[in-house]
Structures are given as C-alpha cells and as structure tokens.
Design a protein around this motif. Structure first.
Motif, short mmCIF file in Angstrom:
data_model
loop_
_atom_site.label_atom_id
_atom_site.label_comp_id
_atom_site.label_asym_id
_atom_site.label_seq_id
_atom_site.Cartn_x
_atom_site.Cartn_y
_atom_site.Cartn_z
N ILE A 12 42.95 36.22 39.16
CA ILE A 12 42.33 35.62 40.34
C ILE A 12 43.42 34.85 41.07
N SER A 24 34.26 29.97 41.33
CA SER A 24 33.20 29.94 40.31
C SER A 24 32.33 31.18 40.40
N ARG A 27 34.06 34.14 38.71
CA ARG A 27 33.96 34.11 37.25
C ARG A 27 32.55 34.44 36.78
N LYS A 28 31.55 33.93 37.46
CA LYS A 28 30.17 34.20 37.07
C LYS A 28 29.83 35.68 37.25
N ILE A 30 31.93 38.21 37.17
CA ILE A 30 32.63 38.96 36.12
C ILE A 30 31.85 38.89 34.81
N SER A 31 31.37 37.69 34.47
CA SER A 31 30.60 37.52 33.24
C SER A 31 29.34 38.38 33.25
N PRO A 47 38.93 37.12 33.17
CA PRO A 47 39.57 36.48 34.32
C PRO A 47 40.75 35.61 33.89
N SER A 49 43.89 32.96 35.63
CA SER A 49 44.40 32.26 36.81
C SER A 49 45.46 31.26 36.39
N GLU A 52 44.47 27.78 34.82
CA GLU A 52 43.98 27.70 33.45
C GLU A 52 44.92 28.30 32.42
#
Length: 297
Positions: A12, A24, A27-28, A30-31, A47, A49, A52
């Motif tokens: 990302i 956000s 990520r949601k 993708i989940s 994901p 980035s 993180e």
C-alpha cells in the motif's frame, strides 16, 4: 477451518495526505476478500506498508532502503493519491512514484487510484503540489489505467476488481510453471543398478536340505522412455575381488521404460559388500546419460 494457501504481499503506497480512513478501507477490503474469495482459490493477500513494516536503517537513500525492505519483495501494489505527489527521492518525482516505477519494471501489477471526493479548493503551495500531481498522472495515463473514487463504495469496488484480476493472473502464471516441462533431462530418471538374490531349496535323496543363493545384477529403467545403448561397469573394485557379471561383450541393448534387465552376478567368500556401479545409456531424446549407484549384497 484451516486450508492451504499461497500468500501474496500487497504494497500500500501513498503520500502523507491520503486520509487514514482510505487506508483503513483498503485493509478491511483485503481482509474481506481473503475470507470470501481468497480461501476458495488458495490465495491470501497480505497488506504491507512502510508505516508498519519498515525498519530503521542507515547507509543508503531512504527510499532505496524502503525499496530493499518492502517494495521489491511485493507481489502487487495499490498506490493512492489525493492532492499531493510527495517529496522527490532523487530518482523519481516522489517515493510513491518511485515505488510504482520499481514494481512496474519488475512486471508486478499496480493499481493507481485517485481520491476525487469533494473538498475545499486549493491555493498557494497546495495548489502547486496538486498541479504537480496532475502532471505526473497525465504522464502515467499514457501507459496505465488510473481510476478515481469519489466515495468508499467506489474505492472498495476498484480494489475488489483489482484483487480478483491480479490474483487470477498470478495464479495462472503459477499453474503455467507447474505445467511447463522441466528444462533438460530429469535427474531423478535413470537406469538404476541393484543386486538381488533368489534362493532355491532342494532336498537330496538322503533328505538333506540344500539352499542355493543366486545373485543377479538388476538394471531398472525408471525413465519415461526407452533406455538405449545400455552399458555398465564397476568402479574402484578392490584388486582380485570376485564381483563379476556374466554378460556378452558390447552394449546391452535397449531397456523399455519401467522394465528391468538381469545378469548373473558371481560372488565368492571375501567379495566386497558394496561396489559402485556406473550405468551409461541414451534417453529417448538422444541425450547421453549416466547413472551411478552403490550395489550392495
């Protein structure tokens, strides 16, 4: 329920002005894709980035460090823009622009999405930065599709479409590699030698039982085609050792695939327990091959 899966790293990438809410949603989505579709095709998207997964490090350009740590290892990427292009890296217009370039040059799939939601007009330096972004996107559109999203639903839709297409292409490439024939001869194929014993029991006229052991050298063709011009020799045989095969002079001919050829093996007290045997043969493609194994008695 547990299931086997192939993990793909999705980078990302975004300048700092892209809303955290958009990140956000990525990520949601993708989940949810992993749960609803990924498990059925055996793929899981992870994901990644810099916020993180990057680690503090010295010695190179900051972007070069990020490229080495997380960018070059990514399998696909989503690049988000709003009004800023980002800070030049010395190699590209910005960090995100350099990450797009690195991944595209490596043949990776990259989705470029631009936030077009209504917001206050820009002025001054912010307007200059937006114009810089527009110039970059105009150049990018000459060789890529750039999509805009005005709300959460559009962002989710673009991402789901990208995930389905990119993972399908990745899965297809993996399957083609599985189906592709190996380059060169398969080293697991061969005409493998082994020693084999068969016992025969006879009773003489006085009721005495005699057991006779007959040894053979067996050549087993495990290749997918016929093995032609088969020949063999024992190597590093101790001097005066009796470990000999009764055979005719010259090559032994052809052994069909999956078949064996047997030859009487002459042994005596004091014969070695193991001898290396080299078998030479020609495979179905005309390649000269050699198989070496230890024959044990």
């Amino acid at each position: 329920m547990a299931y086997p899966t192939l993990a793909l790293h999705l980078l990302i990438s975004a300048p700092g002005d892209v809303p955290l809410a958009d990140m956000s949603i990525i990520r949601k989505t993708i989940s949810q894709w992993n749960l609803n579709l990924g498990r059925h095709v055996g793929l899981t998207v992870l994901p990644v980035s810099w916020t993180e997964h990057a680690v503090a490090e010295f010695g190179e350009r900051p972007q070069e460090i990020l490229n080495d740590q997380i960018v070059e290892g990514a399998d696909l990427a989503v690049a988000l823009f709003q009004d800023r292009l980002g800070t030049p890296t010395g190699e590209a217009e910005s960090g995100t622009a350099e990450e797009i370039k690195v991944l595209v040059e490596a043949g990776k799939s990259v989705a470029v999405l631009v936030n077009s939601a209504p917001r206050p007009p820009l002025s001054g330096a912010a307007l200059d930065e937006r114009q810089r972004l527009n110039a970059y996107l105009d150049e990018l559109r000459k060789s890529a599709l750039v999509f805009e999203y005005g709300n959460d639903g559009a962002l989710i839709g673009h991402l789901n479409n990208f995930l389905s297409r990119a993972t399908a292409q990745f899965q297809k490439s993996v399957e083609s590699l599985k189906e592709a024939p190996p380059e060169g001869p398969d080293p697991s194929e061969g005409v493998w030698p082994r020693a084999e014993v068969r016992e025969s029991v006879k009773t003489d006229s006085k009721g005495r039982v005699n057991t006779k052991r007959n040894w053979s050298l067996v050549l087993h063709n495990t290749s997918r085609g016929s093995a032609a011009d088969v020949d063999f020799e024992f190597v590093d045989l101790p001097e005066n050792a009796l470990f000999r095969v009764h055979r005719e002079d010259g090559p032994l001919g052809t052994i069909p695939p999956g078949q064996e050829a047997r030859f009487p093996l002459l042994l005596a007290a004091g014969s070695p327990d193991a001898v290396d045997c080299v078998v030479t043969w020609t495979d179905a493609s005309g390649n000269a091959r050699e198989t070496r194994a230890t024959v044990r008695t």
